[in-house]
Design a protein around this motif. Structure first.
Motif, PDB file in Angstrom:
ATOM      1  N   GLY A 260       0.971  -1.002   0.141  1.00  0.00           N
ATOM      2  CA  GLY A 260       0.158  -0.042   0.017  1.00  0.00           C
ATOM      3  C   GLY A 260       0.981   1.116   0.086  1.00  0.00           C
ATOM      4  O   GLY A 260       0.224   2.387   0.261  1.00  0.00           O
ATOM      5  N   VAL A 261       2.026   1.181  -0.117  1.00  0.00           N
ATOM      6  CA  VAL A 261       2.888   2.351  -0.254  1.00  0.00           C
ATOM      7  C   VAL A 261       3.165   2.794  -1.515  1.00  0.00           C
ATOM      8  O   VAL A 261       3.389   2.264  -2.539  1.00  0.00           O
ATOM      9  CB  VAL A 261       4.388   1.997   0.358  1.00  0.00           C
ATOM     10  CG1 VAL A 261       5.476   2.942   0.147  1.00  0.00           C
ATOM     11  CG2 VAL A 261       4.367   1.582   1.759  1.00  0.00           C
ATOM     12  N   THR A 262       3.072   4.235  -1.636  1.00  0.00           N
ATOM     13  CA  THR A 262       3.342   5.070  -2.848  1.00  0.00           C
ATOM     14  C   THR A 262       4.375   6.057  -2.588  1.00  0.00           C
ATOM     15  O   THR A 262       4.679   6.366  -1.355  1.00  0.00           O
ATOM     16  CB  THR A 262       2.003   6.024  -3.302  1.00  0.00           C
ATOM     17  OG1 THR A 262       1.804   6.743  -2.148  1.00  0.00           O
ATOM     18  CG2 THR A 262       0.721   4.932  -3.300  1.00  0.00           C
ATOM     19  N   VAL A 263       5.270   5.964  -3.711  1.00  0.00           N
ATOM     20  CA  VAL A 263       6.451   6.847  -3.587  1.00  0.00           C
ATOM     21  C   VAL A 263       5.947   8.312  -4.284  1.00  0.00           C
ATOM     22  O   VAL A 263       5.524   8.472  -5.396  1.00  0.00           O
ATOM     23  CB  VAL A 263       7.564   6.439  -4.393  1.00  0.00           C
ATOM     24  CG1 VAL A 263       8.688   7.458  -4.617  1.00  0.00           C
ATOM     25  CG2 VAL A 263       8.090   5.024  -3.792  1.00  0.00           C
ATOM     26  N   ASP A 264       6.319   9.349  -3.568  1.00  0.00           N
ATOM     27  CA  ASP A 264       5.741  10.647  -3.572  1.00  0.00           C
ATOM     28  C   ASP A 264       6.687  11.533  -4.306  1.00  0.00           C
ATOM     29  O   ASP A 264       6.650  12.364  -5.092  1.00  0.00           O
ATOM     30  CB  ASP A 264       5.169  11.283  -2.594  1.00  0.00           C
ATOM     31  CG  ASP A 264       4.050  10.504  -1.825  1.00  0.00           C
ATOM     32  OD1 ASP A 264       3.193  10.001  -2.358  1.00  0.00           O
ATOM     33  OD2 ASP A 264       4.129  10.250  -0.541  1.00  0.00           O
ATOM     34  N   ARG A 265       8.052  11.325  -3.828  1.00  0.00           N
ATOM     35  CA  ARG A 265       9.249  12.137  -4.571  1.00  0.00           C
ATOM     36  C   ARG A 265      10.544  11.221  -4.394  1.00  0.00           C
ATOM     37  O   ARG A 265      10.690  10.593  -3.266  1.00  0.00           O
ATOM     38  CB  ARG A 265       9.448  13.584  -3.593  1.00  0.00           C
ATOM     39  CG  ARG A 265      10.396  14.300  -4.109  1.00  0.00           C
ATOM     40  CD  ARG A 265      10.823  15.605  -3.263  1.00  0.00           C
ATOM     41  NE  ARG A 265      11.324  15.032  -2.110  1.00  0.00           N
ATOM     42  CZ  ARG A 265      12.674  14.810  -1.951  1.00  0.00           C
ATOM     43  NH1 ARG A 265      13.284  15.011  -2.900  1.00  0.00           N
ATOM     44  NH2 ARG A 265      13.141  14.522  -0.773  1.00  0.00           N
ATOM     45  N   GLY A 266      11.407  11.365  -5.245  1.00  0.00           N
ATOM     46  CA  GLY A 266      12.623  10.700  -5.093  1.00  0.00           C
ATOM     47  C   GLY A 266      12.580   9.477  -5.931  1.00  0.00           C
ATOM     48  O   GLY A 266      11.774   8.931  -6.506  1.00  0.00           O
ATOM     49  N   THR A 267      13.828   8.955  -6.080  1.00  0.00           N
ATOM     50  CA  THR A 267      13.942   7.385  -6.810  1.00  0.00           C
ATOM     51  C   THR A 267      14.802   6.591  -6.104  1.00  0.00           C
ATOM     52  O   THR A 267      16.009   6.662  -5.941  1.00  0.00           O
ATOM     53  CB  THR A 267      14.719   7.757  -8.106  1.00  0.00           C
ATOM     54  OG1 THR A 267      14.082   9.044  -8.912  1.00  0.00           O
ATOM     55  CG2 THR A 267      14.594   6.630  -9.071  1.00  0.00           C
ATOM     56  N   PRO A 268      14.249   5.622  -5.599  1.00  0.00           N
ATOM     57  CA  PRO A 268      14.979   4.559  -4.989  1.00  0.00           C
ATOM     58  C   PRO A 268      15.860   3.748  -6.050  1.00  0.00           C
ATOM     59  O   PRO A 268      15.598   3.860  -7.189  1.00  0.00           O
ATOM     60  CB  PRO A 268      13.881   3.562  -4.352  1.00  0.00           C
ATOM     61  CG  PRO A 268      12.616   4.017  -5.061  1.00  0.00           C
ATOM     62  CD  PRO A 268      12.802   5.266  -5.474  1.00  0.00           C
ATOM     63  N   PRO A 269      16.717   3.113  -5.706  1.00  0.00           N
ATOM     64  CA  PRO A 269      16.971   2.198  -4.517  1.00  0.00           C
ATOM     65  C   PRO A 269      18.105   2.832  -3.445  1.00  0.00           C
ATOM     66  O   PRO A 269      18.596   2.595  -2.492  1.00  0.00           O
ATOM     67  CB  PRO A 269      17.328   1.011  -4.567  1.00  0.00           C
ATOM     68  CG  PRO A 269      18.046   1.098  -5.849  1.00  0.00           C
ATOM     69  CD  PRO A 269      17.553   2.103  -6.771  1.00  0.00           C
ATOM     70  N   ASN A 270      18.721   4.035  -4.268  1.00  0.00           N
ATOM     71  CA  ASN A 270      20.028   4.313  -3.579  1.00  0.00           C
ATOM     72  C   ASN A 270      20.153   5.471  -2.681  1.00  0.00           C
ATOM     73  O   ASN A 270      21.172   6.021  -2.125  1.00  0.00           O
ATOM     74  CB  ASN A 270      21.079   4.691  -4.638  1.00  0.00           C
ATOM     75  CG  ASN A 270      21.683   3.506  -5.675  1.00  0.00           C
ATOM     76  OD1 ASN A 270      21.844   2.525  -5.149  1.00  0.00           O
ATOM     77  ND2 ASN A 270      21.753   3.873  -6.859  1.00  0.00           N
ATOM     78  N   ALA A 271      19.028   5.876  -2.279  1.00  0.00           N
ATOM     79  CA  ALA A 271      18.540   7.223  -1.262  1.00  0.00           C
ATOM     80  C   ALA A 271      19.134   6.649   0.058  1.00  0.00           C
ATOM     81  O   ALA A 271      18.830   5.360   0.419  1.00  0.00           O
ATOM     82  CB  ALA A 271      17.342   7.470  -1.201  1.00  0.00           C
TER      83      ALA A 271
END
Length: 311
Positions: A260-271
């Motif tokens: 149920g998780v949405t990504v709102d800003r940024g680009t995984p996976p290296n954060a």
């Protein structure tokens, strides 16, 4: 510890053999500067000519530690063939004072002597020495001294049913970021800044300062708050918010899960971090659980610990 004793004849010949198992079962309370051990002598196999075993146990404790021993009131306990276990208690007391800022390692050492006894022959007395666990006591956390068994990896456990969006956010970070922060192979390390003991500045650096202040309320989460991970109170936390991934955990069909998780800003996976839109009550409750785990597992400054997520 298994022990064997021999019943001897007048010419030191073997008449019989007896076995017992001696247990030291610790009842360690991590919130106290002392712990109790139940000393239990269990009867084992005994030959026909052996009626019982007499056994005595004393102990010492290394480091800043004292003991109330010996066991069995300083006498020999009688362990009879086919009888019930015989039990006693020894208490160990740490000499580390609360608020002392020090810690001490202690290890009990047990000294045992005993003999097989029968209606004939001569008791064959024998002795043994063995060590107990390495116990670390400290006065560095909270207002009391506490102790743990050293060598155990401390952990903080978050239930998704209880901590909801907060627990899901931590699990998502472990599964989606390269750092896999806090899992069994990528432990977190506790960090205490004496100039920022509550980590307010480190948390603000992640959530509120810089060009990408956390947009509370932007994704419709009630009582929205910024839940940072890794925690600001870890060496891995306190990152610049602009480098984090912003996510929103939500329930699906009444179930909290990473699906149920949405990504709102940024680009995984290296954060190096995430910032999650989490109801402030869940955020605060999860922070309280972290604090309780620090107390119960005695997680010292710079000590490694695992973050475990459960259903």
């Amino acid at each position: 510890m298994p022990l064997k004793y021999i019943l001897l004849g007048n010419k030191n010949e073997k008449l019989g053999e007896a076995h017992i198992v001696l247990l030291a079962v610790g009842m360690l309370d991590s919130y106290k500067g002392q712990w109790d051990e139940a000393i239990i002598a269990n009867p084992g196999d005994m030959d026909d000519k052996v009626s019982s075993v007499e056994v005595a146990l004393n102990s010492t404790c290394s480091g800043m530690c004292s003991t109330t021993g010996p066991a069995f009131g300083g006498t020999h306990a009688i362990v009879t063939k086919g009888g019930d276990p015989v039990q006693s208690t020894i208490t160990y007391i740490s000499g580390v004072a609360a608020k002392s800022g020090t810690s001490s390692h202690s290890m009990p050492t047990y000294y045992v002597d005993g003999a097989a006894v029968g209606g004939v022959g001569v008791p064959g007395y024998d002795s043994a020495i063995f060590d107990g666990p390495d116990v670390r006591c400290d006065g560095e956390i909270g207002n009391t001294t506490g102790c743990i068994v050293f060598g155990h990896t401390p952990n903080v456990t978050f239930s998704k049913a209880k901590y909801r969006g907060a627990a899901v956010a931590y699990e998502w970070a472990q599964k989606n970021l390269t750092g896999k922060f806090g899992d069994a192979n990528h432990l977190l390390s506790r960090y205490i800044d004496p100039l920022d003991p509550e980590a307010e500045k480190r948390r603000a650096k992640t959530c509120d300062r810089g060009p990408y202040a956390f947009p509370r309320g932007a994704t419709g989460i009630p009582n929205d708050s910024c839940d940072e991970y890794p925690f600001a109170r870890s060496w891995q936390g306190g990152n610049d918010g602009e480098h984090c991934i912003d996510i929103t955990p939500r329930q699906i069909g009444g179930v909290w899960d990473v699906a149920g998780v949405t990504v709102d800003r940024g680009t995984p996976p290296n954060a190096p971090c995430i910032r999650a839109h989490v109801d402030n009550k869940d955020n605060t409750a999860a922070g309280g659980e972290l604090g309780r785990a620090v107390q119960s597992d005695r997680i010292l400054d710079s000590e490694w610990y695992q973050v475990i997520i459960t259903p």
